[in-house]
Design an enzyme around this catalytic site. Structure first.
Site, PDB file in Angstrom:
ATOM      1  N   TYR A 196     -16.065  -4.115  -0.806  1.00  0.00           N
ATOM      2  CA  TYR A 196     -15.902  -5.556  -0.631  1.00  0.00           C
ATOM      3  C   TYR A 196     -14.560  -5.985  -1.180  1.00  0.00           C
ATOM      4  CZ  TYR A 196     -16.972  -6.657  -5.565  1.00  0.00           C
ATOM      5  OH  TYR A 196     -16.946  -6.759  -6.931  1.00  0.00           O
ATOM      6  N   CYS A 197     -14.081  -7.110  -0.662  1.00  0.00           N
ATOM      7  CA  CYS A 197     -12.839  -7.699  -1.148  1.00  0.00           C
ATOM      8  C   CYS A 197     -13.083  -9.193  -1.373  1.00  0.00           C
ATOM      9  CB  CYS A 197     -11.676  -7.408  -0.210  1.00  0.00           C
ATOM     10  SG  CYS A 197     -11.872  -8.042   1.469  1.00  0.00           S
ATOM     11  N   ALA A 198     -12.049  -9.999  -1.199  1.00  0.00           N
ATOM     12  CA  ALA A 198     -12.143 -11.422  -1.537  1.00  0.00           C
ATOM     13  C   ALA A 198     -13.100 -12.185  -0.630  1.00  0.00           C
ATOM     14  CB  ALA A 198     -10.759 -12.067  -1.506  1.00  0.00           C
TER      15      ALA A 198
END
Length: 136
Positions: A87-89
């Site tokens: 996952y990222c932002a």
């Protein structure tokens, strides 16, 4: 006929194949949260945004491994069949996809957690900071 139905919906068999296939590549925040820290957790959650952002706030239990730093040596401690969830932002960030590409090139099973931090917070779930995580 509206702009929505101007292009006909796919046949049911095609829709089934498409949507079943999409779940082979992604999961969502709710599903990840529902099994975190239970005996059913069968994946490693990777926060791929970078250490500074990780320390500012991340999903509890996530490991800090920026997508640029995903190399075979960093994964050596994990069995080959370990499923990684990246996952990222949020939906505006492609870091999770970049991480998934690196993992796939290394022959590792991988899915993206759609929504990232934004989706996690939208669901009402908490983040922890680097200091809180170290104290836990």
């Amino acid at each position: 006929m509206s702009i929505v139905t101007e292009v006909p919906a796919a046949a049911s068999a095609d829709a089934l194949a498409h949507f079943e296939s999409s779940l082979r590549f992604e999961t969502d925040c709710w599903d990840v949260h529902s099994v975190m820290n239970t005996p059913d957790q069968d994946f490693v959650l990777l926060d791929v945004r970078g250490t500074e952002k990780y320390n500012a706030g991340h999903i509890p239990g996530a490991i800090d491994l920026a997508h640029r730093k995903i190399i075979a040596g960093k994964l050596a401690a994990y069995p080959a069949e370990t499923v990684f969830i990246t996952y990222c932002a949020g939906p505006h960030c492609n870091g999770a996809a970049r991480a998934a590409i690196r993992l796939a090139k290394l022959g590792r099973p991988v899915k993206i957690m759609t929504g990232g931090i934004t989706g996690w917070l939208d669901e009402g779930f908490e983040l922890v900071s680097g200091a809180e995580a170290a104290a836990a």
